[in-house]
Design an enzyme around this catalytic site. Structure first.
Site, PDB file in Angstrom:
ATOM      1  N   PHE A 149      18.509 -31.393 -30.763  1.00  0.00           N
ATOM      2  CA  PHE A 149      19.775 -30.761 -31.166  1.00  0.00           C
ATOM      3  C   PHE A 149      20.982 -31.373 -30.462  1.00  0.00           C
ATOM      4  CE2 PHE A 149      19.373 -28.396 -27.182  1.00  0.00           C
ATOM      5  CZ  PHE A 149      20.699 -28.280 -26.803  1.00  0.00           C
ATOM      6  N   LYS A 173      13.813 -36.314 -39.549  1.00  0.00           N
ATOM      7  CA  LYS A 173      13.791 -34.850 -39.416  1.00  0.00           C
ATOM      8  C   LYS A 173      14.681 -34.459 -38.232  1.00  0.00           C
ATOM      9  CE  LYS A 173      12.093 -31.801 -37.213  1.00  0.00           C
ATOM     10  NZ  LYS A 173      13.243 -30.872 -37.033  1.00  0.00           N
ATOM     11  N   GLU A 176      16.561 -28.519 -36.442  1.00  0.00           N
ATOM     12  CA  GLU A 176      16.898 -27.453 -37.394  1.00  0.00           C
ATOM     13  C   GLU A 176      18.096 -26.630 -36.919  1.00  0.00           C
ATOM     14  OE1 GLU A 176      14.449 -27.691 -35.366  1.00  0.00           O
ATOM     15  OE2 GLU A 176      13.765 -25.763 -34.580  1.00  0.00           O
ATOM     16  N   SER A 226      12.184 -32.386 -25.902  1.00  0.00           N
ATOM     17  CA  SER A 226      11.743 -31.898 -24.596  1.00  0.00           C
ATOM     18  C   SER A 226      10.373 -32.491 -24.242  1.00  0.00           C
ATOM     19  CB  SER A 226      11.678 -30.370 -24.623  1.00  0.00           C
ATOM     20  OG  SER A 226      10.816 -29.963 -25.666  1.00  0.00           O
ATOM     21  N   CYS A 281      20.750 -35.306 -22.035  1.00  0.00           N
ATOM     22  CA  CYS A 281      19.543 -35.744 -21.324  1.00  0.00           C
ATOM     23  C   CYS A 281      19.897 -36.602 -20.129  1.00  0.00           C
ATOM     24  CB  CYS A 281      18.646 -36.526 -22.261  1.00  0.00           C
ATOM     25  SG  CYS A 281      19.506 -37.928 -22.957  1.00  0.00           S
ATOM     26  N   GLU A 380      13.798 -28.085 -16.192  1.00  0.00           N
ATOM     27  CA  GLU A 380      14.963 -28.666 -16.861  1.00  0.00           C
ATOM     28  C   GLU A 380      15.768 -27.491 -17.418  1.00  0.00           C
ATOM     29  OE1 GLU A 380      14.460 -30.733 -20.629  1.00  0.00           O
ATOM     30  OE2 GLU A 380      16.133 -32.046 -20.134  1.00  0.00           O
TER      31      GLU A 380
HETATM   32  P1  NAD Z   1      12.910 -29.853 -28.712  1.00  0.00           P
HETATM   33  O1  NAD Z   1      11.782 -30.564 -28.058  1.00  0.00           O
HETATM   34  O2  NAD Z   1      12.896 -28.383 -28.760  1.00  0.00           O
HETATM   35  O3  NAD Z   1      13.059 -30.338 -30.238  1.00  0.00           O
HETATM   36  C1  NAD Z   1      13.112 -31.696 -30.568  1.00  0.00           C
HETATM   37  C2  NAD Z   1      12.602 -31.871 -31.988  1.00  0.00           C
HETATM   38  O4  NAD Z   1      11.241 -31.448 -32.041  1.00  0.00           O
HETATM   39  C3  NAD Z   1      13.365 -31.072 -33.017  1.00  0.00           C
HETATM   40  O5  NAD Z   1      13.513 -31.839 -34.195  1.00  0.00           O
HETATM   41  C4  NAD Z   1      12.453 -29.863 -33.251  1.00  0.00           C
HETATM   42  O6  NAD Z   1      12.562 -29.349 -34.553  1.00  0.00           O
HETATM   43  C5  NAD Z   1      11.079 -30.434 -33.037  1.00  0.00           C
HETATM   44  N1  NAD Z   1      10.136 -29.446 -32.509  1.00  0.00           N
HETATM   45  C6  NAD Z   1      10.435 -28.316 -31.827  1.00  0.00           C
HETATM   46  N2  NAD Z   1       9.299 -27.664 -31.494  1.00  0.00           N
HETATM   47  C7  NAD Z   1       8.272 -28.392 -31.966  1.00  0.00           C
HETATM   48  C8  NAD Z   1       6.841 -28.253 -31.913  1.00  0.00           C
HETATM   49  N3  NAD Z   1       6.257 -27.215 -31.302  1.00  0.00           N
HETATM   50  N4  NAD Z   1       6.100 -29.212 -32.494  1.00  0.00           N
HETATM   51  C9  NAD Z   1       6.679 -30.264 -33.100  1.00  0.00           C
HETATM   52  N5  NAD Z   1       8.012 -30.444 -33.175  1.00  0.00           N
HETATM   53  C10 NAD Z   1       8.799 -29.532 -32.602  1.00  0.00           C
HETATM   54  O7  NAD Z   1      14.248 -30.389 -28.002  1.00  0.00           O
HETATM   55  P2  NAD Z   1      15.719 -29.883 -28.216  1.00  0.00           P
HETATM   56  O8  NAD Z   1      15.878 -28.550 -27.565  1.00  0.00           O
HETATM   57  O9  NAD Z   1      16.138 -30.036 -29.619  1.00  0.00           O
HETATM   58  O10 NAD Z   1      16.520 -30.986 -27.372  1.00  0.00           O
HETATM   59  C11 NAD Z   1      16.721 -30.894 -25.996  1.00  0.00           C
HETATM   60  C12 NAD Z   1      15.659 -31.661 -25.255  1.00  0.00           C
HETATM   61  O11 NAD Z   1      15.698 -33.021 -25.643  1.00  0.00           O
HETATM   62  C13 NAD Z   1      15.889 -31.664 -23.759  1.00  0.00           C
HETATM   63  O12 NAD Z   1      14.645 -31.525 -23.118  1.00  0.00           O
HETATM   64  C14 NAD Z   1      16.476 -33.028 -23.488  1.00  0.00           C
HETATM   65  O13 NAD Z   1      16.282 -33.533 -22.185  1.00  0.00           O
HETATM   66  C15 NAD Z   1      15.751 -33.850 -24.486  1.00  0.00           C
HETATM   67  N6  NAD Z   1      16.460 -35.074 -24.782  1.00  0.00           N
HETATM   68  C16 NAD Z   1      15.973 -36.222 -24.257  1.00  0.00           C
HETATM   69  C17 NAD Z   1      16.632 -37.403 -24.476  1.00  0.00           C
HETATM   70  C18 NAD Z   1      16.104 -38.679 -23.916  1.00  0.00           C
HETATM   71  O14 NAD Z   1      16.634 -39.705 -24.263  1.00  0.00           O
HETATM   72  N7  NAD Z   1      15.106 -38.679 -23.075  1.00  0.00           N
HETATM   73  C19 NAD Z   1      17.783 -37.426 -25.274  1.00  0.00           C
HETATM   74  C20 NAD Z   1      18.249 -36.229 -25.808  1.00  0.00           C
HETATM   75  C21 NAD Z   1      17.567 -35.051 -25.559  1.00  0.00           C
END
Ligand code: NAD
Length: 494
Positions: A149, A173, A176, A226, A281, A380
């Site tokens: 997000f 994808k 959401e 994450s 991040c 985090e």
């Molecule tokens: P998230 O892991 O909740 O979601 C990421 C994606 O995975 C979304 O598209 C979501 O729909 C999908 N998703 C969620 N739950 C899922 C599941 N159980 N199974 C499969 N797919 C699933 O992350 P977020 O809250 O959208 O973003 C924030 C996180 O992203 C933080 O942990 C941040 O550190 C990380 N992030 C990392 C970087 C990097 O470069 N390392 C960059 C940006 C964000």
């Protein structure tokens, strides 16, 4: 008015869904959109479209492909404020910050506009007598891109632009929670001349992602999100025979040495800790104060915090917007409350900041005397919370950072080049800043952390991405005269 969002499959809008999700404006707390969640059959339809379009795109001349990148850049530059508005309305970050994320995404569009260089292979004449060897790059086919997000434009642009430049078709994808920027970018790609079916957007959550991971025609998966999800994506996609890069969470430490300019360090801590409400991040979340400067550093940071204007991101002069969801906001505040119970010192409590009455707001928070083992340190938080860990020495600072499970970015503030160089040598983290608090590499390098911040061995965007999205094929050839032909059952040698 609730906007009804759609998937974009083969250039057509599609609203099929096994369920729907709600999209909010976090600055008002009100629902603004409804997004369909793609079922297995919707994902299959997207892959059908991608698979049908990809051979034609792959056969399209490199100069024509580069032309799409140049036009895409022009469209995004010309309409940047509009895209920034789309991001702010769903994510909450202030408009300038949204424009900054677009600029960083554009770096990769610009890098990909040079695809003729990045896609060209190698040739070795006369590898053996009359034998030439060449290596060419070919696309992997259909790729899946799953994004978080917090960067609704930049992270998709990291992935899809390179994948498309390399001749692949994409199933994107997006999160959401912030789905509209991905649709905006997909429409911009179409306007730039990308054939329908090369970039398809499907929305959804866990089930939709599982459908992508299970779909045998998707050959590669890029993920950012994450750590627990990144790890499970890596495991499942690899078990299903796909190449995969999965970037995870972070806990970035900024070390302040006793010789540092403390005013600059405090300014940097504020910018990197509270920019985008800490939902980056590469945000700094831990200040490591070395030696006897901790009291002064904490005072300087605290003094600056009152000036941070927490407002709806569309308001003139807003520095920091809301948190993306109410649930995330409540989690952040409960971690801070827990820190106080665990004997950390809450120097500035964000709940007491001047905040708008509506929306998912919390203010910037500063917690001192934090130690490993406290949730405020170990987890985090992904919010506007800076923790201060006090250490005696450089060695203690390095040991602290190297024992973290996360290793995305880190920074050191010092005036001493020798200490800075040693830090770069010693530290087990993927991206290092020296007097630079958020060391996101420019587009000509690639982006990635170590340890639980990245699963896989390929970093994102830049040169490493062209490796990820292509297969190398090596051709060995000779053109003998018929008279030179012979039978030889030995192993071919030079
Ligand atoms: P998230 O892991 O909740 O979601 C990421 C994606 O995975 C979304 O598209 C979501 O729909 C999908 N998703 C969620 N739950 C899922 C599941 N159980 N199974 C499969 N797919 C699933 O992350 P977020 O809250 O959208 O973003 C924030 C996180 O992203 C933080 O942990 C941040 O550190 C990380 N992030 C990392 C970087 C990097 O470069 N390392 C960059 C940006 C964000």
């Amino acid at each position: 008015m609730t906007e009804k969002l759609y998937h974009l499959i083969g250039g057509a809008k599609n609203t099929d869904g096994q369920s729907t999700g709600q999209v909010f404006n976090p600055a008002t707390g009100k629902q603004t959109g409804q997004v369909p969640f793609a079922s297995v059959s919707t994902v299959e339809a997207a892959v059908d479209a991608a698979e049908a379009a990809q051979p034609g795109w792959r056969a399209t001349g490199m100069a024509k492909r580069a032309g799409v990148m140049f036009r895409l850049r022009e469209i995004i530059v010309a309409r940047k404020r509009e895209l920034a508005g789309v991001i702010t309305a769903e994510h909450g970050k202030v408009l300038d910050d949204a424009a900054g994320e677009i600029d960083r995404g554009l770096e990769n569009v610009e890098f990909c506009a040079g695809l003729v260089h990045h896609m060209k292979g190698e040739f070795l004449e006369q590898a053996a007598g009359g034998v030439d060897v060449s290596q060419i790059r070919q696309p992997v086919g259909v790729v899946g891109c799953i994004t978080p997000f917090n960067f609704p434009a930049m992270v998709p642009l990291w992935m899809i632009t390179t994948a498309i430049a390399a001749g692949n078709a994409v199933i994107l994808k997006p999160s959401e929670k912030v789905p509209s920027a991905a649709l905006w970018i997909a429409e911009a790609f179409r306007e730039a001349g990308l054939p329908d079916g090369i970039l398809n957007v499907v929305h959804g959550d866990k089930e939709t992602v599982e459908a992508i991971l299970e779909e045998p025609r998707i050959k590669a998966v890029s993920f950012v999100g994450s750590t627990p999800i990144a790890k499970s994506i890596y495991t499942t996609a690899a078990a299903n025979g796909k190449r995969v890069q999965a970037l995870g969470g972070a806990k970035n430490h900024m070390v302040v040495m006793p010789d540092a300019d403390l005013d600059s360090a405090a300014d940097a801590a504020i910018s990197a800790g509270y920019g985008s409400a800490g939902e980056r991040c590469m945000a700094v979340s831990v200040l490591v104060a070395v030696g006897d400067i901790a009291d002064e550093l904490v005072d300087k940071v605290a003094q600056r915090m009152g000036d941070i204007r927490v407002r709806n991101g569309v308001e003139q002069g807003a520095d920091m917007g809301p948190i993306v969801t109410e649930v995330s906001r409540d989690r952040i505040e409960s971690i801070v409350a827990g820190a106080a119970e665990q004997d950390a010192t809450v120097v500035v409590d964000g709940r007491e900041h001047d905040l708008p009455a509506e929306g998912f707001f919390t203010g910037p928070t500063l917690v001192d005397n934090v130690t490993p083992g406290m949730a405020v340190y170990d987890e985090e938080i992904f919010g506007p919370v800076l923790s201060v860990v006090r250490v005696e020495s450089y060695d203690e600072a390095v040991a602290l950072i190297n024992s973290s499970r996360y290793a995305n970015g880190t920074a050191m503030f010092t005036r001493d080049g020798r200490t800075a160089r040693q830090f770069t040598f010693d530290i087990e983290v993927g991206m290092v800043g020296i007097n630079v608090p958020i060391p996101v590499p420019i587009g000509a390098f690639s982006f990635g952390g170590w340890k639980d911040s990245l699963f896989g061995d390929t970093h994102m965007y830049g040169p490493e991405s062209f490796n990820f999205y292509t297969r190398r094929k090596v051709v060995t050839e000779r053109w003998p005269l018929p008279s030179e032909s012979q039978i030889n059952l030995g192993f071919p040698t030079n």
